[in-house]
Motif scaffolding. Sequence first.
Motif, mmCIF file in Angstrom:
data_model
loop_
_atom_site.group_PDB
_atom_site.id
_atom_site.type_symbol
_atom_site.label_atom_id
_atom_site.label_comp_id
_atom_site.label_asym_id
_atom_site.label_seq_id
_atom_site.Cartn_x
_atom_site.Cartn_y
_atom_site.Cartn_z
ATOM 1 N N ARG A 17 0.656 -1.247 0.235
ATOM 2 C CA ARG A 17 0.000 0.014 -0.110
ATOM 3 C C ARG A 17 1.022 1.212 0.065
ATOM 4 O O ARG A 17 2.056 1.215 0.273
ATOM 5 C CB ARG A 17 -1.149 0.079 1.136
ATOM 6 C CG ARG A 17 -0.176 -0.035 2.512
ATOM 7 C CD ARG A 17 -1.060 0.106 3.691
ATOM 8 N NE ARG A 17 -1.152 1.694 3.404
ATOM 9 C CZ ARG A 17 -1.599 2.282 4.891
ATOM 10 N NH1 ARG A 17 -1.947 1.849 5.997
ATOM 11 N NH2 ARG A 17 -1.649 3.698 4.859
ATOM 12 N N LEU A 18 0.193 2.318 -0.158
ATOM 13 C CA LEU A 18 1.144 3.630 -0.230
ATOM 14 C C LEU A 18 0.895 4.406 1.095
ATOM 15 O O LEU A 18 -0.379 3.960 1.683
ATOM 16 C CB LEU A 18 0.412 4.346 -1.480
ATOM 17 C CG LEU A 18 0.561 3.811 -2.946
ATOM 18 C CD1 LEU A 18 0.056 4.793 -3.776
ATOM 19 C CD2 LEU A 18 2.158 3.763 -2.926
ATOM 20 N N PHE A 19 1.336 5.493 1.489
ATOM 21 C CA PHE A 19 1.342 5.945 2.500
ATOM 22 C C PHE A 19 1.063 7.643 2.395
ATOM 23 O O PHE A 19 1.706 8.129 1.439
ATOM 24 C CB PHE A 19 2.370 5.777 3.592
ATOM 25 C CG PHE A 19 2.356 4.460 4.131
ATOM 26 C CD1 PHE A 19 1.704 4.024 5.198
ATOM 27 C CD2 PHE A 19 3.348 3.467 3.440
ATOM 28 C CE1 PHE A 19 1.873 2.895 5.685
ATOM 29 C CE2 PHE A 19 3.066 2.102 3.767
ATOM 30 C CZ PHE A 19 2.405 1.745 4.997
ATOM 31 N N THR A 20 0.247 8.350 3.141
ATOM 32 C CA THR A 20 0.076 9.858 2.696
ATOM 33 C C THR A 20 0.746 10.667 3.684
ATOM 34 O O THR A 20 0.759 10.425 4.872
ATOM 35 C CB THR A 20 -1.646 10.134 2.825
ATOM 36 O OG1 THR A 20 -2.171 8.968 1.934
ATOM 37 C CG2 THR A 20 -1.673 11.410 2.439
ATOM 38 N N TYR A 21 1.457 11.651 3.099
ATOM 39 C CA TYR A 21 2.048 12.695 3.875
ATOM 40 C C TYR A 21 1.886 13.797 3.233
ATOM 41 O O TYR A 21 1.356 14.160 2.246
ATOM 42 C CB TYR A 21 3.479 12.574 3.822
ATOM 43 C CG TYR A 21 4.140 11.363 4.371
ATOM 44 C CD1 TYR A 21 4.636 11.372 5.885
ATOM 45 C CD2 TYR A 21 4.242 9.984 4.061
ATOM 46 C CE1 TYR A 21 4.914 10.193 6.688
ATOM 47 C CE2 TYR A 21 4.674 8.774 4.644
ATOM 48 C CZ TYR A 21 4.908 8.902 5.762
ATOM 49 O OH TYR A 21 5.316 7.761 6.611
#
Length: 652
Positions: A17-21
């Motif tokens: 999965r991707l991570f949001t920043y």
Amino acid sequence: MTDRQLLDVAFNLPIDRLFTYYTPEALEVPVGARVIAPFGRRSLAGFVVGHPSDVPDGVREVKEITRVTNNEPLFTADYLPLAEWVRRMYFASLGEALSAMIPGGRKETAVPGLSLGEEAPAQTKLDLSDEQQQALDAVMKSEGSIFYLFGITGSGKTEVFLQAAEQVIAEGKSAIYLVPEIALTHQLLDSVAHRFAGSVAVLHSRLTPSQRLTEWQRIRRGEARFIVGARSAVFAPVPRLGLIVVDEEHDGSYKSGASPRYHARQVAMKRVAEEKARLLLGSATPSVEAWHLMQSDKLHRLRLTRRLSGGAMPTVEVIDLARDQGPLSRPLLDALRETRAEGRQSILFLNRRGFAHFFHCRSCGYEMTCKRCSVGLTYHKERNLMICHYCGYRTNPISVCPDCGSLDVGYSGFGTERIEEELTRVFPDWSIRRVDSDAVRKKGVLQETIEQFRAGEIDVLLGTQMVAKGLNFPGVKLVGIVLADTGLHLPDFRAAERTFSLIVQVAGRAGRFHPDGRVLVQTYQPQNPAIRFAVAHDLEAFYANELSVRQDLSFPPFSRLIRIVIRGRSAQRVREIAARIGSACNREGLGDEILGPSECPLATVNRNVRYQVIIRTATFGATHERLAALLPSVDVPASVFLEIDVDPVALL
Ligand code: ADP
Ligand code: ZN
Ligand code: ZN
């Protein structure tokens, strides 16, 4: 002041999965940037792959990235579909895919090697032979096709590859030239440095990560349009791809041993299809798959049948070690003597380093094995250590058997160190040099040895794979294979194929420039088909035999395999998860056959217990898709790891 920007970040983690920043205020961070961001209690490097418009549902707190590590992005959005394909095809995360594709993403160390183009001879374009010209024309006339340049060792495949690349570059496009992961590609690099002056980029394991990054950006900006490199160079971000060459197509080093377990040939096929480019594979010993594709006309075969530098194919003789005692039989010693008396040179090949590969008790049969792996330790006499070739574990040799107290302990079997000692004892005043990863650990040693050998200052060059590939020495008359069977005992369906191609390739080092080359092959199994057909240089017969064996087993190329290795410290846990995966695959009826779960042939590596489930399928696409859907539903504890290998090249 603009608003903070949201970023999707892909990390090199096995989490799909991707991570949001957020960016720090007013900072624009493009796709392709590498950033450092807080992750749990750690700080991780990741790639920016998108700009979401909203915070995803369920995400409560969005942190800020710490910093951007590269001013210039490493890729643009149009590079992402390739990464996405790698992710899906090889069951990896997008971050793992990108980290394998882009230099500096993985921890790398530069290995000692040869420097580029220092005393490069003025290499110019050669006038092609008729065969070479026909092959080149066929490739250049086509658009977006796949060709196989099948030519005996020394038949001038390289020149065809280089001229195809030159033409593609003249069309304003780029060419990627893949070579196996070896330190000895300097012959190629030398000629390339001259002919493609200024527009060459080299992506090689002996560059440091920052050197590789510099090359990467030159490629991305279109400054370098001829790219030479090992496996991962297949991902070079060229603006307009015209050609990919895969030299020594059969070589096992094109397959990655870590996630994503991609095969550069497979990626190359995908890329040329998407980017409408040409693909040119080549070898003197095609992989069994490639041979099968050529036979069924799915791969267009181009042949080179003659040696062009005044050489001829060498004569090959077999020495049965059951009759002539090894490791250096009388006929081999005689041949070495004769060769030296004529003022010529010899190469001895043994694919096993160290002094002896067994250390055991002659009273009770106790064998010294690795504490962390289920393999025997190799005795390295120079360092007086027992070393594990799988995990690096080392310990002192013993003089008393720990099981029965007997003093009758010792080594048996032989590696390159022991052959060197024997040779030096028999021929005390000869110049004998060993080339293997132990002997050339020091920087510059390899280059020096190669130069001395080329200059005729060394009588016998002894070594492992390192001397087998890519070398072209005019003075060599004799090639001796000390033991041809080293790889045959492995419980692996490709053991015969690997043994066959290694013998043919090593034998091909002889007689390149003179018609009197000679090869001696020592073996305990002269009747084994892999050895018999290699010695007879009967490729047709070998492939026919091997294909019929594979067909009987329904093994590749008559089916495809997906292998799942389940590993961890706790044997019980590993067995549990392996059983769970095995029954999930069976319940779903995946593929044509589920093999296992069973212990891997290498049952323990580095204290990890290993089990495997192998799926065999004739309908790869559907099976792959269903496995991808099934895997997330299997609950795997954090202490157990899954390694998924699509089209594995080895099953150890
Ligand atoms: P391969 O890659 O097929 O094993 P190489 O490309 O190493 O063979 O070529 C073997 C030798 O033949 C090299 O020394 C090369 O310079 C020489 N050679 C190649 N093409 C020609 C040609 N057209 N005329 C003369 N020599 C050639
Ligand atoms: Zn004992
Ligand atoms: Zn070990």
